[in-house]
Design a protein around this motif. Structure first.
Motif, short mmCIF file in Angstrom:
data_model
loop_
_atom_site.label_atom_id
_atom_site.label_comp_id
_atom_site.label_asym_id
_atom_site.label_seq_id
_atom_site.Cartn_x
_atom_site.Cartn_y
_atom_site.Cartn_z
N ILE A 1 0.86 -1.18 0.00
CA ILE A 1 0.00 0.00 0.00
C ILE A 1 0.90 1.23 0.00
N MET A 2 0.79 2.04 -1.06
CA MET A 2 1.64 3.21 -1.23
C MET A 2 0.85 4.47 -0.86
N LEU A 3 1.49 5.37 -0.12
CA LEU A 3 0.86 6.64 0.24
C LEU A 3 1.28 7.71 -0.76
N SER A 4 0.31 8.36 -1.39
CA SER A 4 0.59 9.38 -2.39
C SER A 4 0.34 10.77 -1.83
N THR A 5 1.26 11.68 -2.12
CA THR A 5 1.03 13.08 -1.82
C THR A 5 0.27 13.69 -2.99
N GLY A 6 0.16 15.01 -3.02
CA GLY A 6 -0.59 15.67 -4.08
C GLY A 6 -0.03 15.42 -5.47
N PHE A 7 -0.92 15.34 -6.46
CA PHE A 7 -0.48 15.08 -7.82
C PHE A 7 0.21 16.29 -8.45
N ASN A 8 0.15 17.45 -7.78
CA ASN A 8 0.88 18.60 -8.30
C ASN A 8 2.37 18.47 -8.00
N ALA B 1 -2.44 13.77 10.67
CA ALA B 1 -3.34 12.96 9.85
C ALA B 1 -2.57 12.00 8.96
N ILE B 2 -1.43 12.44 8.45
CA ILE B 2 -0.63 11.58 7.58
C ILE B 2 -0.17 10.34 8.34
N PHE B 3 0.39 10.54 9.53
CA PHE B 3 0.91 9.41 10.28
C PHE B 3 -0.21 8.54 10.86
N ASP B 4 -1.33 9.17 11.20
CA ASP B 4 -2.48 8.38 11.62
C ASP B 4 -2.98 7.53 10.46
N GLY B 5 -2.94 8.10 9.25
CA GLY B 5 -3.37 7.37 8.07
C GLY B 5 -2.47 6.19 7.76
N MET C 1 -4.35 2.67 7.78
CA MET C 1 -4.50 2.01 6.49
C MET C 1 -3.37 1.02 6.19
N ASN C 2 -2.53 0.77 7.19
CA ASN C 2 -1.45 -0.22 7.05
C ASN C 2 -0.54 0.06 5.85
N VAL C 3 -0.18 1.33 5.69
CA VAL C 3 0.67 1.75 4.58
C VAL C 3 2.05 1.11 4.72
N THR C 4 2.59 0.63 3.59
CA THR C 4 3.92 0.00 3.60
C THR C 4 4.99 0.88 2.97
N ASN C 5 4.60 1.81 2.09
CA ASN C 5 5.57 2.65 1.38
C ASN C 5 5.09 4.09 1.35
#
Length: 273
Positions: A170-177, A206-210, A214-218
């Motif tokens: 599961i990859m966490l994405s920042t803004g597409f800009n 919120a980022i770190f809680d997410g 959501m069990n983010v791996t990357n």
């Protein structure tokens, strides 16, 4: 993406998204590239002065907005001859404004005419995206990314020694800009991994809680967020981010001291950073 009749998108047209990050935005990004267009994005909360300045630099032919800025973008379309079409991102925005303006979400539900064979063929040196600089040293500049640049970025970040994304990751994405947000999208699609897309309104907490929820791996992050983690490490125990395996940091130099603090004191389970 929208058909030629609805959007009049032709190869080389610059499509600028000034809206929030979500799944429709991601699909629109891919649609622009598939149609041979050039993708560009500005943060949703970009001010009127900043938008006007960027329009002179970008010279977009199509603008994508939301309910907060659609009226402003419509006025922009009257001021700049390069702008030929203004669309809303989704039907939620159209309903909120009580208008029947065309939206990307609605277009996705329509049967597309076969007047354009997709994907439109383009060369490696053709422009694919425009990424606006921060403007910290003056007026923001449009940084050109060619098809070759995008393919190289995906190839590098898919290297097993750098970012071994797998289908169950599961990859966490920042803004597409940001280029890192685009890279996260392309890499996730290439590997079959899942993608968590953050909207514009989020805090470091919120980022770190997410990541935890959501069990983010990357993740692809910036030093600002890592520094926040160090300063607030008392809020996070060493297992809070236990699913996180790969951390990429860009945007500024990461000192050895910060690296050691994060790796040894906070994210003990991270394999590579």
């Amino acid at each position: 993406m929208l058909s030629k009749v609805e959007c009049k998108l032709i190869k080389g047209d610059i499509v600028c998204f000034i809206t929030n990050n979500n799944d429709i935005h991601a699909i629109g990004l891919l649609g622009v590239l598939a149609a041979g267009g050039v993708y560009c994005s500005l943060p949703r909360h970009t001010t009127q002065t900043e938008i006007s300045s960027n329009m002179m630099t970008i010279k977009p032919t199509i603008l994508i907005g939301n309910s907060d800025n659609f009226t402003l973008l419509t006025k922009m379309g009257q001021q700049f001859d390069c702008i030929k079409t203004i669309l809303l991102l989704n039907e939620f925005c159209a309903n909120k404004l009580h208008i029947k303006s065309q939206s990307i979400e609605r277009a996705l539900e329509l049967i597309r005419d076969n007047d354009i064979e997709l994907p439109v063929m383009s060369g490696l040196s053709d422009m694919a995206t425009l990424v606006m600089s921060s403007g910290s040293s003056g007026t923001p500049k449009a940084i050109i990314r060619t098809n070759r640049n995008l393919l190289a970025i995906v190839a590098i970040t898919q290297h097993p020694e750098i970012c071994p994304l797998r289908a169950d990751d599961i990859m966490l994405s920042t803004g597409f800009n940001h280029m890192c947000g685009q890279r996260s999208l392309f890499s996730s699609l290439t590997s079959g991994a899942q993608l968590v897309v953050w909207g514009d309104d989020h805090s470091n907490e919120a980022i770190f809680d997410g990541i935890h929820d959501m069990n983010v791996t990357n993740i692809f992050t910036v030093p600002t967020e890592l520094n926040f983690l160090i300063k607030n490490q008392h809020k996070y125990n060493k297992t809070y981010l236990k699913t996180l395996r790969d951390v990429f940091c860009g945007g500024a130099f990461l000192s050895q001291h910060i690296y050691q603090q994060i790796y040894l004191e906070i994210i003990m389970t991270v394999a590579k950073m």
